[in-house]
Design a protein around this motif. Sequence first.
Motif, PDB file in Angstrom:
ATOM      1  N   THR A  72       0.853  -1.191   0.000  1.00 53.50           N
ATOM      2  CA  THR A  72       0.000   0.000   0.000  1.00 53.50           C
ATOM      3  C   THR A  72       0.881   1.230   0.000  1.00 53.50           C
ATOM      4  O   THR A  72       1.996   1.222   0.533  1.00 53.50           O
ATOM      5  CB  THR A  72      -0.992   0.026   1.181  1.00 53.50           C
ATOM      6  OG1 THR A  72      -1.936   1.081   0.970  1.00 53.50           O
ATOM      7  CG2 THR A  72      -0.288   0.224   2.519  1.00 53.50           C
ATOM      8  N   SER A  73       0.370   2.289  -0.630  1.00 54.42           N
ATOM      9  CA  SER A  73       1.137   3.532  -0.664  1.00 54.42           C
ATOM     10  C   SER A  73       0.227   4.720  -0.911  1.00 54.42           C
ATOM     11  O   SER A  73      -0.812   4.607  -1.552  1.00 54.42           O
ATOM     12  CB  SER A  73       2.217   3.473  -1.756  1.00 54.42           C
ATOM     13  OG  SER A  73       1.625   3.291  -3.023  1.00 54.42           O
ATOM     14  N   ALA A  78       3.919   5.996  -6.968  1.00 54.27           N
ATOM     15  CA  ALA A  78       3.623   4.646  -6.483  1.00 54.27           C
ATOM     16  C   ALA A  78       4.195   3.578  -7.410  1.00 54.27           C
ATOM     17  O   ALA A  78       4.588   2.501  -6.955  1.00 54.27           O
ATOM     18  CB  ALA A  78       2.114   4.465  -6.325  1.00 54.27           C
ATOM     19  N   HIS A  95      -1.493  -4.089  -4.960  1.00 52.22           N
ATOM     20  CA  HIS A  95      -0.997  -2.779  -4.529  1.00 52.22           C
ATOM     21  C   HIS A  95      -2.210  -1.875  -4.368  1.00 52.22           C
ATOM     22  O   HIS A  95      -2.851  -1.490  -5.345  1.00 52.22           O
ATOM     23  CB  HIS A  95      -0.033  -2.213  -5.579  1.00 52.22           C
ATOM     24  CG  HIS A  95       0.629  -0.945  -5.156  1.00 52.22           C
ATOM     25  ND1 HIS A  95       1.638  -0.373  -5.887  1.00 52.22           N
ATOM     26  CD2 HIS A  95       0.447  -0.121  -4.084  1.00 52.22           C
ATOM     27  CE1 HIS A  95       2.037   0.740  -5.299  1.00 52.22           C
ATOM     28  NE2 HIS A  95       1.321   0.907  -4.202  1.00 52.22           N
ATOM     29  N   ARG A  97      -3.485   1.563  -3.747  1.00 49.61           N
ATOM     30  CA  ARG A  97      -2.927   2.917  -3.898  1.00 49.61           C
ATOM     31  C   ARG A  97      -3.904   3.976  -3.402  1.00 49.61           C
ATOM     32  O   ARG A  97      -5.096   3.883  -3.649  1.00 49.61           O
ATOM     33  CB  ARG A  97      -2.610   3.188  -5.363  1.00 49.61           C
ATOM     34  CG  ARG A  97      -1.593   2.247  -5.936  1.00 49.61           C
ATOM     35  CD  ARG A  97      -1.577   2.355  -7.452  1.00 49.61           C
ATOM     36  NE  ARG A  97      -0.758   1.307  -8.020  1.00 49.61           N
ATOM     37  CZ  ARG A  97       0.294   1.527  -8.781  1.00 49.61           C
ATOM     38  NH1 ARG A  97       0.647   2.749  -9.085  1.00 49.61           N
ATOM     39  NH2 ARG A  97       0.986   0.525  -9.237  1.00 49.61           N
TER      40      ARG A  97
END
Length: 178
Positions: A72-73, A78, A95, A97
């Motif tokens: 996760t970001s 990203a 992922h 985001r």
Amino acid sequence: VITVKAAAPRDVERVEASIRRAAPGVAVARVQLVPGSVRRVVLPIHDASNVSENAPEEYETGWLAGRRLLLTSAIADADAFERQVVAQGVQLVRHVRFSDHHDFGEGDVATLVSESRHTEGVLCTLKDAVKLAARWPRAAVPLWYVSQTLVVDRGAEVLEQECHRVLAARATTIPTTG
């Protein structure tokens, strides 16, 4: 200063050549942001009667190889972060985001916890770990972050000269109040 996170070497060379053509007299330095280590986020104790705390853990990035992790970001680039992590051998489950500087809410944390149930943990950046730590449930999979290390590829003397110049200018500035 050209900062490289996950760009191909030929793309970096192309950028550097463009800078040299546009500003031939300007000194150029090139640095890389590379994964430094992987650290488990130490969760804060919310209940005074609960004195147990997860132990701090830190590993070299090789520890990531083969691990099933949810990424996760909430950062500007990203894609570069994902490329760095995948290059370390992570078995990326997904992922998740968020927009840069996202303020993680309880719903966001619930989503991450739910989607990470069958993984070995959630991996994020230090920037995101700082925001997630206070909300991360103890019963959830571990929350990990990747630290970044700055490596100077070229132009260390340029960086040193500029640091001295800035510090000298700062020393001659008269401080103000208010």
